[in-house]
Motif scaffolding. Structure first.
Motif, PDB file in Angstrom:
ATOM      1  N   TYR A  15     -30.962 -13.286 -23.005  1.00  0.00           N
ATOM      2  CA  TYR A  15     -31.562 -11.962 -23.183  1.00  0.00           C
ATOM      3  C   TYR A  15     -30.640 -11.099 -24.037  1.00  0.00           C
ATOM      4  O   TYR A  15     -29.415 -11.100 -23.851  1.00  0.00           O
ATOM      5  N   GLY A  16     -31.247 -10.342 -24.961  1.00  0.00           N
ATOM      6  CA  GLY A  16     -30.457  -9.471 -25.811  1.00  0.00           C
ATOM      7  C   GLY A  16     -31.328  -8.477 -26.544  1.00  0.00           C
ATOM      8  O   GLY A  16     -32.452  -8.169 -26.122  1.00  0.00           O
ATOM      9  N   ILE A  17     -30.825  -7.977 -27.654  1.00  0.00           N
ATOM     10  CA  ILE A  17     -31.490  -6.923 -28.423  1.00  0.00           C
ATOM     11  C   ILE A  17     -31.867  -7.448 -29.800  1.00  0.00           C
ATOM     12  O   ILE A  17     -31.040  -8.072 -30.481  1.00  0.00           O
ATOM     13  N   ARG A  18     -33.084  -7.162 -30.201  1.00  0.00           N
ATOM     14  CA  ARG A  18     -33.543  -7.529 -31.549  1.00  0.00           C
ATOM     15  C   ARG A  18     -33.242  -6.351 -32.481  1.00  0.00           C
ATOM     16  O   ARG A  18     -34.102  -5.537 -32.768  1.00  0.00           O
ATOM     17  N   TYR A  19     -32.007  -6.287 -32.926  1.00  0.00           N
ATOM     18  CA  TYR A  19     -31.620  -5.213 -33.830  1.00  0.00           C
ATOM     19  C   TYR A  19     -32.367  -5.351 -35.153  1.00  0.00           C
ATOM     20  O   TYR A  19     -32.374  -6.420 -35.769  1.00  0.00           O
ATOM     21  N   GLU A  20     -32.991  -4.270 -35.587  1.00  0.00           N
ATOM     22  CA  GLU A  20     -33.680  -4.310 -36.874  1.00  0.00           C
ATOM     23  C   GLU A  20     -32.668  -4.480 -38.013  1.00  0.00           C
ATOM     24  O   GLU A  20     -32.920  -5.182 -38.988  1.00  0.00           O
ATOM     25  N   PHE A  21     -31.523  -3.823 -37.869  1.00  0.00           N
ATOM     26  CA  PHE A  21     -30.432  -3.978 -38.813  1.00  0.00           C
ATOM     27  C   PHE A  21     -29.235  -4.510 -38.036  1.00  0.00           C
ATOM     28  O   PHE A  21     -28.767  -3.861 -37.103  1.00  0.00           O
ATOM     29  N   GLY A  22     -28.751  -5.679 -38.436  1.00  0.00           N
ATOM     30  CA  GLY A  22     -27.633  -6.271 -37.722  1.00  0.00           C
ATOM     31  C   GLY A  22     -26.311  -5.690 -38.197  1.00  0.00           C
ATOM     32  O   GLY A  22     -26.257  -4.579 -38.736  1.00  0.00           O
ATOM     33  N   ILE A  23     -25.245  -6.436 -37.990  1.00  0.00           N
ATOM     34  CA  ILE A  23     -23.950  -5.955 -38.457  1.00  0.00           C
ATOM     35  C   ILE A  23     -24.035  -5.740 -39.961  1.00  0.00           C
ATOM     36  O   ILE A  23     -24.671  -6.504 -40.683  1.00  0.00           O
ATOM     37  N   PHE A  24     -23.412  -4.689 -40.435  1.00  0.00           N
ATOM     38  CA  PHE A  24     -23.554  -4.278 -41.819  1.00  0.00           C
ATOM     39  C   PHE A  24     -23.165  -5.392 -42.796  1.00  0.00           C
ATOM     40  O   PHE A  24     -22.343  -6.257 -42.486  1.00  0.00           O
ATOM     41  N   ALA A  25     -23.784  -5.357 -43.959  1.00  0.00           N
ATOM     42  CA  ALA A  25     -23.364  -6.214 -45.058  1.00  0.00           C
ATOM     43  C   ALA A  25     -22.167  -5.557 -45.727  1.00  0.00           C
ATOM     44  O   ALA A  25     -22.229  -4.392 -46.115  1.00  0.00           O
ATOM     45  N   GLN A  26     -21.079  -6.290 -45.828  1.00  0.00           N
ATOM     46  CA  GLN A  26     -19.839  -5.744 -46.386  1.00  0.00           C
ATOM     47  C   GLN A  26     -19.799  -5.982 -47.891  1.00  0.00           C
ATOM     48  O   GLN A  26     -19.964  -7.106 -48.368  1.00  0.00           O
ATOM     49  N   THR A  27     -19.601  -4.921 -48.630  1.00  0.00           N
ATOM     50  CA  THR A  27     -19.337  -5.041 -50.059  1.00  0.00           C
ATOM     51  C   THR A  27     -17.962  -4.449 -50.339  1.00  0.00           C
ATOM     52  O   THR A  27     -17.480  -3.592 -49.593  1.00  0.00           O
ATOM     53  N   ILE A  28     -17.334  -4.927 -51.397  1.00  0.00           N
ATOM     54  CA  ILE A  28     -16.010  -4.442 -51.778  1.00  0.00           C
ATOM     55  C   ILE A  28     -16.119  -3.777 -53.138  1.00  0.00           C
ATOM     56  O   ILE A  28     -16.573  -4.382 -54.110  1.00  0.00           O
ATOM     57  N   GLN A  29     -15.714  -2.517 -53.187  1.00  0.00           N
ATOM     58  CA  GLN A  29     -15.720  -1.759 -54.439  1.00  0.00           C
ATOM     59  C   GLN A  29     -14.351  -1.130 -54.622  1.00  0.00           C
ATOM     60  O   GLN A  29     -13.921  -0.311 -53.810  1.00  0.00           O
ATOM     61  N   GLY A  30     -13.662  -1.579 -55.679  1.00  0.00           N
ATOM     62  CA  GLY A  30     -12.317  -1.072 -55.917  1.00  0.00           C
ATOM     63  C   GLY A  30     -11.352  -1.418 -54.805  1.00  0.00           C
ATOM     64  O   GLY A  30     -10.372  -0.702 -54.587  1.00  0.00           O
ATOM     65  N   TYR A  46     -28.725   0.036 -21.665  1.00  0.00           N
ATOM     66  CA  TYR A  46     -29.645   0.150 -20.539  1.00  0.00           C
ATOM     67  C   TYR A  46     -31.013  -0.406 -20.894  1.00  0.00           C
ATOM     68  O   TYR A  46     -31.642  -1.101 -20.084  1.00  0.00           O
ATOM     69  N   PHE A  47     -31.478  -0.129 -22.108  1.00  0.00           N
ATOM     70  CA  PHE A  47     -32.792  -0.597 -22.536  1.00  0.00           C
ATOM     71  C   PHE A  47     -32.903  -2.113 -22.398  1.00  0.00           C
ATOM     72  O   PHE A  47     -33.852  -2.624 -21.788  1.00  0.00           O
ATOM     73  N   PHE A  48     -31.940  -2.838 -22.901  1.00  0.00           N
ATOM     74  CA  PHE A  48     -32.102  -4.296 -22.897  1.00  0.00           C
ATOM     75  C   PHE A  48     -31.939  -4.900 -21.502  1.00  0.00           C
ATOM     76  O   PHE A  48     -32.633  -5.855 -21.146  1.00  0.00           O
ATOM     77  N   VAL A  49     -31.061  -4.336 -20.662  1.00  0.00           N
ATOM     78  CA  VAL A  49     -30.938  -4.910 -19.321  1.00  0.00           C
ATOM     79  C   VAL A  49     -32.125  -4.541 -18.450  1.00  0.00           C
ATOM     80  O   VAL A  49     -32.568  -5.346 -17.619  1.00  0.00           O
ATOM     81  N   SER A  50     -32.674  -3.334 -18.625  1.00  0.00           N
ATOM     82  CA  SER A  50     -33.855  -2.958 -17.855  1.00  0.00           C
ATOM     83  C   SER A  50     -35.043  -3.833 -18.236  1.00  0.00           C
ATOM     84  O   SER A  50     -35.761  -4.346 -17.363  1.00  0.00           O
ATOM     85  N   CYS A  51     -35.241  -4.012 -19.545  1.00  0.00           N
ATOM     86  CA  CYS A  51     -36.314  -4.912 -19.995  1.00  0.00           C
ATOM     87  C   CYS A  51     -36.132  -6.298 -19.399  1.00  0.00           C
ATOM     88  O   CYS A  51     -37.086  -6.908 -18.897  1.00  0.00           O
TER      89      CYS A  51
END
Length: 856
Positions: free
Chosen positions: A180-195, A325-330
């Motif tokens: 059981y877990g959370i369906r994040y619409e956006f997961g961990i950020f995409a990392q870009t390197i600039q300078g 709380y949302f995911f454990v209650s669900c």
């Protein structure tokens, strides 16, 4: 774009498996198929049926044909084809569990990092080679389609990757389980390197859809927030409490199949997505306030919008608590629904359900289950508490005090008023028990309390997890010892029988079979395929340690893997590295305690030596870093910038002559990790002793034949025991020495003043040598080291350099290094997650495998 044109575009980037040996299909990736009887060949496993299903799915689901399909369309069509062949096993698995009324493991985790799923599913179901064959007949390469998959970034790092490994092993072992877990619409950020700086981009992993999940709107649940409580007396004269909530959110489950390897078992990963109870206020819309008409929907769905919102603000803290709380209650409502569907009372609930909470994020589930039992099902408190303690078990994953979650009572009470009351009631009863044991030791009672007193009160989630669980475990031998002696010492003194150690493990299916197919082929040629399910069998390969052909194959495989990574680095970083140099690698979340900065100080030390003496003898090295820094973690982001700045100077310096190269690989994730681990010569596991709970990257590196340089921290200790001290490069203070040094007073300036080389390196950084035009850019790093050096880099600096000299000498002796590499890899059987899950099943969950039989 024509078929030939877009096929040509795929060849512009290096692909990890582009040169897989032809015989691989005969040894590794053509796993024995489980016979499936069906009335027709709709889900047949032969090549022709697969091809027809693939073309049908492309046409009828993607609405494309081969002439206008994009590479992603082809990936989707293949994924539908593979998923179809999981469905019968998946359905039969659930039917078997239902029919036999089995005991189910419910794994609660706020993070899952499964990696790309197509390759794993193909291997586990036995379809890798048939798929490869029919795709080639159509003019495509399987590896190209696999590269199209958007990886679900539903976790930060080791915690989520571990959860995914555990789910894989539970299915492979045939153990009834649901994640059981959370369906994040956006997961961990995409990392870009600039300078040289890290920038975060949204991780739109769902942008083009997800073929592996099935929505289950019929199991929708309601989750309440806010409001107040009202006490009343029921008709039987008993005290009751009603929660009058302020608002509610609906949770929709999305199910993903988790297939076991060479088994009919397909377990379920159920992730929850939030939606509003009312998507659209028609009257408000008609009044002309169009934004407010959908404001409720936007507010509600924010709960599962993004993985771990930044909690530096009050709003961020609130949203993070709402997520948990949302995911454990669900999940608890779902568990109870499934139980009540087939039982008339709660008498057997603890025999049928066991819940493992993965770190403190799901710990609020203890209070939520009490609320459901006491308020919704009207169970008496003592019986409800007995049930709750019997079903919950807690895995601790950290020794860092800042990672032991706590929530302001004011925030907690506003968001979850009834749960705060329940926690206070639990605490009062628990402290009464504690006082009966410890008397008037109020300092200890204060440490045990679920509520941290002070000018602002906090709810301690780790304390709640300890009190509400029947079992508490650490994830490495040292970690568990430190929990018992320090972090959770008071709980251990009160209930030592709850504590045990369960050292982590990783799945060999992904981190050997998929990540390192040439090495897997070598294993299979010598052992057959059983090692894939029993990694301990690799020990038999010690009999081949002095076999010239075996050693030659081993060296060639490592050379090929390093060449592949060198091509990747050239393509994505524009840096040419020598594949025959020593690949010295540290890849993991960027955090000061993991000491990426110590490794960088060593890089600068070598550079400084070369500048002083360009003719000095030195084994050429390629230093490779990768990892993401939390968006709000300023010091970690500055470390990433420093790595890039040092790389820019060293890589361009003619005095270095290419003998040193420094590379930072952006956007580290599971897929990139699968490229890196097989190519590593040296694995840097150099955290300050007593800070890393376990680590799993250390295991993945060693499984690929990398040697470890490391401290006696986390699972390093057990890895060293397994592979042999002579095959492990050990340095640094022990955890006990760290504690003792800090207790008597640690003064980093003493090391700076007495170690000439360290002083030269620090002065070089402080002078702005690596930041032309901005001399003070890295001053915060220098000041932090000079003022406090929280993680004792200075104290371990010299012994780290001395140990690296041993590495240099060993690498110069090719035959010695090969022997050490082989022994590291073949002695890693203990670190299979199959072993870990077997121990959890035996000692904590009291459950075992259930056979799933297929029929027509």
């Amino acid at each position: 774009m024509t078929l030939s044109e877009y096929q040509a575009t795929w060849k512009k980037r290096p692909e990890k498996h582009a040169a897989l040996p032809t015989d691989l299909k005969k040894h590794v990736l053509r796993t024995p198929q489980v016979r499936v009887q069906v009335e027709d060949d709709r889900t047949g496993m032969d090549t022709e049926t697969l091809k027809r299903a693939f073309l049908d799915n492309l046409y009828y689901i993607q609405a494309k044909d081969l002439q206008n399909a994009t590479p992603y369309d082809l990936y989707m069509a293949l994924s539908w084809t593979v998923r179809d062949r999981l469905l019968q096993r998946w359905i039969h698995t659930q039917e078997t569990y239902l029919k036999q009324d089995v005991r189910s493991v419910c794994y609660f985790s706020a993070e899952y990092l499964p990696g790309r799923q197509l390759g794993n599913a193909l291997v586990n179901v036995g379809l890798y080679e048939p798929a490869r064959t029919f795709l080639r007949e159509l003019g495509f390469e399987l590896v190209d389609l696999m590269e199209q998959e958007n990886e679900p970034g539903l976790g930060n790092g080791g915690l989520g990757r571990l959860a995914a490994c555990f789910m894989d092993s539970l299915a492979t072992l045939g153990v009834p389980a649901i994640g059981y877990g959370i369906r994040y619409e956006f997961g961990i950020f995409a990392q870009t390197i600039q300078g040289g700086w890290q920038f975060e981009q949204p991780d739109r992993w769902l942008r083009y859809g997800n073929p592996w999940e099935i929505p289950r709107p019929e199991y929708l649940v309601e989750v309440k927030f806010g409001g107040h409580t009202e006490a009343y007396t029921d008709p039987q004269g008993r005290y009751r409490v009603s929660w009058v909530h302020e608002r509610s959110v609906l949770g929709t489950p999305y199910d993903t199949p988790v297939p076991g390897y060479r088994t009919n078992t397909v377990n379920t990963l159920r992730l929850w997505s939030a939606r509003a109870t009312e998507d659209f206020d028609f009257q408000v819309f008609n009044s002309g306030d169009f934004a407010r008409a959908v404001a409720g929907k936007t507010y509600s769905e924010n709960i599962t919008k993004v993985l771990y919102p930044n909690d530096n603000t009050y709003q961020g803290k609130e949203l993070r608590l709402e997520q948990q709380y949302f995911f454990v209650s669900c999940s608890l409502q779902d568990i109870l629904r499934r139980y009540w569907d087939h039982h008339v009372d709660l008498d057997s609930f603890t025999d049928k359900v066991t819940i493992q909470i993965n770190d403190t994020h799901p710990a609020i589930g203890i209070a939520e289950l009490m609320r459901l039992l006491v308020d919704e099902y009207l169970i008496e408190w003592d019986r409800a508490w007995q049930i709750t303690q019997k079903v919950f078990a807690y895995t601790n994953h950290t020794l860092l005090s800042e990672a032991l979650e706590r929530w302001p009572v004011s925030l907690f009470g506003r968001l979850l008023p009834r749960h705060l009351e329940i926690i206070y009631e639990i605490n009062e009863r628990f402290l009464h028990l504690a006082r009966s044991r410890f008397g008037n030791d109020e300092a200890r009672i204060a440490r045990l309390s679920l509520i941290q007193e002070g000018s602002e009160k906090y709810v301690r989630m780790a304390n709640l997890a300890c009190v509400g669980s029947h079992a508490i475990n650490g994830v490495a031998k040292l970690h568990t010892e430190l929990l018992e002696q320090d972090v959770l010492a008071d709980f251990y003194a009160l209930t030592p029988e709850k504590f045990s150690n369960k050292t982590n493990g990783v799945t060999p299916r992904r981190f050997v079979l998929l990540s390192n197919p040439k090495l897997a082929l070598l294993y299979t040629e010598r052992l057959g395929q059983e090692w894939i399910r029993d990694l301990a069998l690799l020990r038999k390969l010690e009999d081949h340690l002095h076999d010239a052909d075996f050693r030659a194959s081993w060296k060639q495989i490592k050379a090929d893997n390093k060449h592949d990574l060198a091509e990747y680095i050239l393509h994505f970083n524009g840096i040419e590295v020598a594949p025959d140099s020593l690949f010295d690698i540290q890849v993991k979340r960027v955090h000061e305690y993991k000491r990426q900065l110590l490794m960088l100080l060593y890089v600068i030390t070598l550079y400084h030596r070369l500048k002083q003496n360009p003719a000095m003898a030195l084994q050429p090295r390629t230093f490779i870093f990768a990892g993401k820094a939390a968006p709000g973690y300023t010091m970690a982001k500055l470390i990433i910038k420093c790595i890039h700045s040092v790389a820019a100077i060293i890589n361009a310096d003619p005095d270095v002559g290419g003998r040193l190269k420094v590379v930072f690989l952006a956007n580290f994730n599971v897929s990139l990790a699968q490229r890196i681990y097989p190519a590593a010569d040296l694995s840097e596991q150099i955290s300050t002793a007593g800070k890393e709970a376990s680590g799993t990257g250390n295991m993945k590196f060693a499984m690929g034949g990398a040697l470890t340089i490391g401290t006696l921290d986390g699972a390093n200790i057990e890895i060293r025991e397994q592979v042999g001290p002579e095959n492990f490069f050990l340095f640094g203070l022990t955890a006990q020495q760290v504690y003792a040094l800090k207790a008597r007073g640690y003064h980093p300036n003493d090391y700076y003043q007495t170690n000439t080389e360290l002083r030269s390196v620090i002065d070089l950084v402080a002078s702005g040598h690596f930041s032309p035009g901005r001399p003070d850019l890295f001053r915060p790093l220098v000041d932090a080291l000079m003022a406090r050096d929280e993680y004792l880099l200075f104290a371990d600096y010299q012994v780290y350099l001395d140990c690296q000299q041993q590495v240099d000498a060993a690498f110069a002796d090719s035959e010695r290094w090969t022997t050490m590499s082989i022994l590291n890899a073949v002695r890693m059987g203990y670190f299979s997650s199959d072993r870990s899950m077997g121990e959890y099943c035996r000692d904590i969950w009291k459950t075992g495998p259930v056979a799933v039989e297929l029929n027509g």
